[in-house]
Design a protein around this motif. Sequence first.
Motif, PDB file in Angstrom:
ATOM      1  N   VAL A 141      36.299  39.037  43.305  1.00  0.00           N
ATOM      2  CA  VAL A 141      37.036  38.778  44.532  1.00  0.00           C
ATOM      3  C   VAL A 141      38.279  39.663  44.524  1.00  0.00           C
ATOM      4  O   VAL A 141      38.917  39.836  43.487  1.00  0.00           O
ATOM      5  CB  VAL A 141      37.400  37.275  44.657  1.00  0.00           C
ATOM      6  CG1 VAL A 141      38.226  36.779  43.484  1.00  0.00           C
ATOM      7  CG2 VAL A 141      38.109  36.985  45.977  1.00  0.00           C
ATOM      8  N   PHE A 142      38.586  40.246  45.674  1.00  0.00           N
ATOM      9  CA  PHE A 142      39.731  41.148  45.742  1.00  0.00           C
ATOM     10  C   PHE A 142      41.033  40.362  45.799  1.00  0.00           C
ATOM     11  O   PHE A 142      41.105  39.270  46.358  1.00  0.00           O
ATOM     12  CB  PHE A 142      39.585  42.107  46.924  1.00  0.00           C
ATOM     13  CG  PHE A 142      38.353  42.957  46.786  1.00  0.00           C
ATOM     14  CD1 PHE A 142      38.225  43.831  45.715  1.00  0.00           C
ATOM     15  CD2 PHE A 142      37.307  42.848  47.679  1.00  0.00           C
ATOM     16  CE1 PHE A 142      37.081  44.591  45.557  1.00  0.00           C
ATOM     17  CE2 PHE A 142      36.162  43.605  47.530  1.00  0.00           C
ATOM     18  CZ  PHE A 142      36.041  44.480  46.460  1.00  0.00           C
ATOM     19  N   ASP A 143      42.069  40.922  45.196  1.00  0.00           N
ATOM     20  CA  ASP A 143      43.332  40.200  45.008  1.00  0.00           C
ATOM     21  C   ASP A 143      43.988  39.733  46.301  1.00  0.00           C
ATOM     22  O   ASP A 143      44.731  38.760  46.306  1.00  0.00           O
ATOM     23  CB  ASP A 143      44.315  41.042  44.176  1.00  0.00           C
ATOM     24  CG  ASP A 143      44.626  42.409  44.787  1.00  0.00           C
ATOM     25  OD1 ASP A 143      44.113  42.731  45.892  1.00  0.00           O
ATOM     26  OD2 ASP A 143      45.382  43.161  44.158  1.00  0.00           O
ATOM     27  N   PHE A 144      43.696  40.382  47.422  1.00  0.00           N
ATOM     28  CA  PHE A 144      44.310  39.992  48.694  1.00  0.00           C
ATOM     29  C   PHE A 144      43.580  38.831  49.371  1.00  0.00           C
ATOM     30  O   PHE A 144      44.067  38.281  50.348  1.00  0.00           O
ATOM     31  CB  PHE A 144      44.390  41.185  49.658  1.00  0.00           C
ATOM     32  CG  PHE A 144      43.063  41.854  49.915  1.00  0.00           C
ATOM     33  CD1 PHE A 144      42.155  41.324  50.811  1.00  0.00           C
ATOM     34  CD2 PHE A 144      42.733  43.028  49.240  1.00  0.00           C
ATOM     35  CE1 PHE A 144      40.941  41.942  51.050  1.00  0.00           C
ATOM     36  CE2 PHE A 144      41.518  43.653  49.474  1.00  0.00           C
ATOM     37  CZ  PHE A 144      40.619  43.108  50.382  1.00  0.00           C
ATOM     38  N   ASN A 145      42.431  38.433  48.836  1.00  0.00           N
ATOM     39  CA  ASN A 145      41.631  37.370  49.451  1.00  0.00           C
ATOM     40  C   ASN A 145      41.993  36.020  48.821  1.00  0.00           C
ATOM     41  O   ASN A 145      41.207  35.399  48.110  1.00  0.00           O
ATOM     42  CB  ASN A 145      40.142  37.673  49.306  1.00  0.00           C
ATOM     43  CG  ASN A 145      39.294  36.837  50.235  1.00  0.00           C
ATOM     44  OD1 ASN A 145      39.755  35.868  50.814  1.00  0.00           O
ATOM     45  ND2 ASN A 145      38.040  37.227  50.372  1.00  0.00           N
ATOM     46  N   GLU A 146      43.218  35.581  49.083  1.00  0.00           N
ATOM     47  CA  GLU A 146      43.758  34.384  48.438  1.00  0.00           C
ATOM     48  C   GLU A 146      42.993  33.116  48.795  1.00  0.00           C
ATOM     49  O   GLU A 146      42.823  32.230  47.966  1.00  0.00           O
ATOM     50  CB  GLU A 146      45.240  34.237  48.777  1.00  0.00           C
ATOM     51  CG  GLU A 146      46.081  35.358  48.180  1.00  0.00           C
ATOM     52  CD  GLU A 146      47.533  35.323  48.609  1.00  0.00           C
ATOM     53  OE1 GLU A 146      47.947  34.330  49.254  1.00  0.00           O
ATOM     54  OE2 GLU A 146      48.257  36.290  48.311  1.00  0.00           O
ATOM     55  N   ARG A 147      42.512  33.013  50.026  1.00  0.00           N
ATOM     56  CA  ARG A 147      41.746  31.832  50.429  1.00  0.00           C
ATOM     57  C   ARG A 147      40.466  31.726  49.597  1.00  0.00           C
ATOM     58  O   ARG A 147      40.116  30.650  49.123  1.00  0.00           O
ATOM     59  CB  ARG A 147      41.403  31.884  51.910  1.00  0.00           C
ATOM     60  CG  ARG A 147      40.554  30.688  52.345  1.00  0.00           C
ATOM     61  CD  ARG A 147      40.194  30.770  53.806  1.00  0.00           C
ATOM     62  NE  ARG A 147      41.357  30.430  54.595  1.00  0.00           N
ATOM     63  CZ  ARG A 147      41.440  30.556  55.912  1.00  0.00           C
ATOM     64  NH1 ARG A 147      40.425  31.016  56.586  1.00  0.00           N
ATOM     65  NH2 ARG A 147      42.538  30.221  56.550  1.00  0.00           N
ATOM     66  N   ALA A 148      39.787  32.836  49.412  1.00  0.00           N
ATOM     67  CA  ALA A 148      38.552  32.830  48.611  1.00  0.00           C
ATOM     68  C   ALA A 148      38.853  32.488  47.153  1.00  0.00           C
ATOM     69  O   ALA A 148      38.109  31.719  46.529  1.00  0.00           O
ATOM     70  CB  ALA A 148      37.847  34.174  48.711  1.00  0.00           C
ATOM     71  N   ILE A 149      39.931  33.019  46.615  1.00  0.00           N
ATOM     72  CA  ILE A 149      40.301  32.723  45.220  1.00  0.00           C
ATOM     73  C   ILE A 149      40.520  31.227  45.049  1.00  0.00           C
ATOM     74  O   ILE A 149      40.017  30.621  44.090  1.00  0.00           O
ATOM     75  CB  ILE A 149      41.556  33.533  44.805  1.00  0.00           C
ATOM     76  CG1 ILE A 149      41.231  35.030  44.757  1.00  0.00           C
ATOM     77  CG2 ILE A 149      42.084  33.047  43.451  1.00  0.00           C
ATOM     78  CD1 ILE A 149      42.454  35.929  44.644  1.00  0.00           C
ATOM     79  N   ARG A 150      41.254  30.614  45.978  1.00  0.00           N
ATOM     80  CA  ARG A 150      41.477  29.159  45.916  1.00  0.00           C
ATOM     81  C   ARG A 150      40.158  28.395  45.991  1.00  0.00           C
ATOM     82  O   ARG A 150      39.939  27.416  45.272  1.00  0.00           O
ATOM     83  CB  ARG A 150      42.415  28.701  47.038  1.00  0.00           C
ATOM     84  CG  ARG A 150      43.871  29.065  46.805  1.00  0.00           C
ATOM     85  CD  ARG A 150      44.797  28.341  47.780  1.00  0.00           C
ATOM     86  NE  ARG A 150      44.452  28.540  49.182  1.00  0.00           N
ATOM     87  CZ  ARG A 150      44.876  29.558  49.930  1.00  0.00           C
ATOM     88  NH1 ARG A 150      45.658  30.479  49.395  1.00  0.00           N
ATOM     89  NH2 ARG A 150      44.532  29.651  51.197  1.00  0.00           N
ATOM     90  N   ASP A 175      43.132  45.383  43.342  1.00  0.00           N
ATOM     91  CA  ASP A 175      42.502  44.869  42.127  1.00  0.00           C
ATOM     92  C   ASP A 175      41.347  43.953  42.493  1.00  0.00           C
ATOM     93  O   ASP A 175      41.348  43.304  43.541  1.00  0.00           O
ATOM     94  CB  ASP A 175      43.503  44.062  41.287  1.00  0.00           C
ATOM     95  CG  ASP A 175      44.617  44.920  40.710  1.00  0.00           C
ATOM     96  OD1 ASP A 175      44.492  46.160  40.712  1.00  0.00           O
ATOM     97  OD2 ASP A 175      45.623  44.333  40.253  1.00  0.00           O
ATOM     98  N   SER A 176      40.374  43.889  41.588  1.00  0.00           N
ATOM     99  CA  SER A 176      39.256  42.961  41.726  1.00  0.00           C
ATOM    100  C   SER A 176      39.351  41.956  40.583  1.00  0.00           C
ATOM    101  O   SER A 176      39.480  42.330  39.422  1.00  0.00           O
ATOM    102  CB  SER A 176      37.922  43.715  41.659  1.00  0.00           C
ATOM    103  OG  SER A 176      36.848  42.818  41.753  1.00  0.00           O
ATOM    104  N   ILE A 177      39.300  40.680  40.928  1.00  0.00           N
ATOM    105  CA  ILE A 177      39.401  39.618  39.928  1.00  0.00           C
ATOM    106  C   ILE A 177      37.993  39.160  39.576  1.00  0.00           C
ATOM    107  O   ILE A 177      37.197  38.818  40.457  1.00  0.00           O
ATOM    108  CB  ILE A 177      40.227  38.439  40.474  1.00  0.00           C
ATOM    109  CG1 ILE A 177      41.639  38.927  40.828  1.00  0.00           C
ATOM    110  CG2 ILE A 177      40.271  37.287  39.472  1.00  0.00           C
ATOM    111  CD1 ILE A 177      42.444  37.949  41.649  1.00  0.00           C
TER     112      ILE A 177
END
Length: 196
Positions: A141-150, A175-177
């Motif tokens: 998941v890309f670092d700017f996609n905070e909703r997806a990370i949550r 960055d890709s997490i």
Amino acid sequence: MLTQNSSSVTPVARLLEGSRVYLRPINVEDTELYYNTLFHQEVRRLTGTQRSFTKEQIARYIEGEGQDSSSLLLLIALQEDDRVIGDIALQDMDSLNRSANIRIAINEQGNQGKGYGTEALVLMLGYGFGVCNLHRIELNVFDFNERAIRCYEKVGFKREGVQRDALYYNHQYHDSILMSMLQHEYRDRYVKQAES
């Protein structure tokens, strides 16, 4: 449940059923829908999609020319009205190492943040760990996609690392997490909970 198409009423094939969404196979009648999804500006940004495709390429892919047994692509549809709101896929399934990659996209902002993606993920993880007998499922998941990370953390994915500057999109590096879930983590969180 039945759905109306242009010529007749046909049953909707459902592979996995949740309380609010179900996952169904993609078919050639979905070509236009899937094509439009691939050019949805926000979906492209959140998924880092840079390539473009023709409708003919999409139709051939759906008909099986671009798919193989190591992937399973399903559409996410709402139980209430059969409307397709996104897609989800298990990819690069490796039977020797019992691992795979998962990806998901919810198309419209109005359908995001309502728990549909969470439910679809749990359904597909259950299929991957239970039916496909996988041990590990990972995602990026890309670092700017905070909703997806949550969402991924809520489902139970663990962060493993960061691939620095892995995506060059719109004149910027991101960055890709890397995140993953193991079979026993899924079982402890979802199967044992359902049994009690």
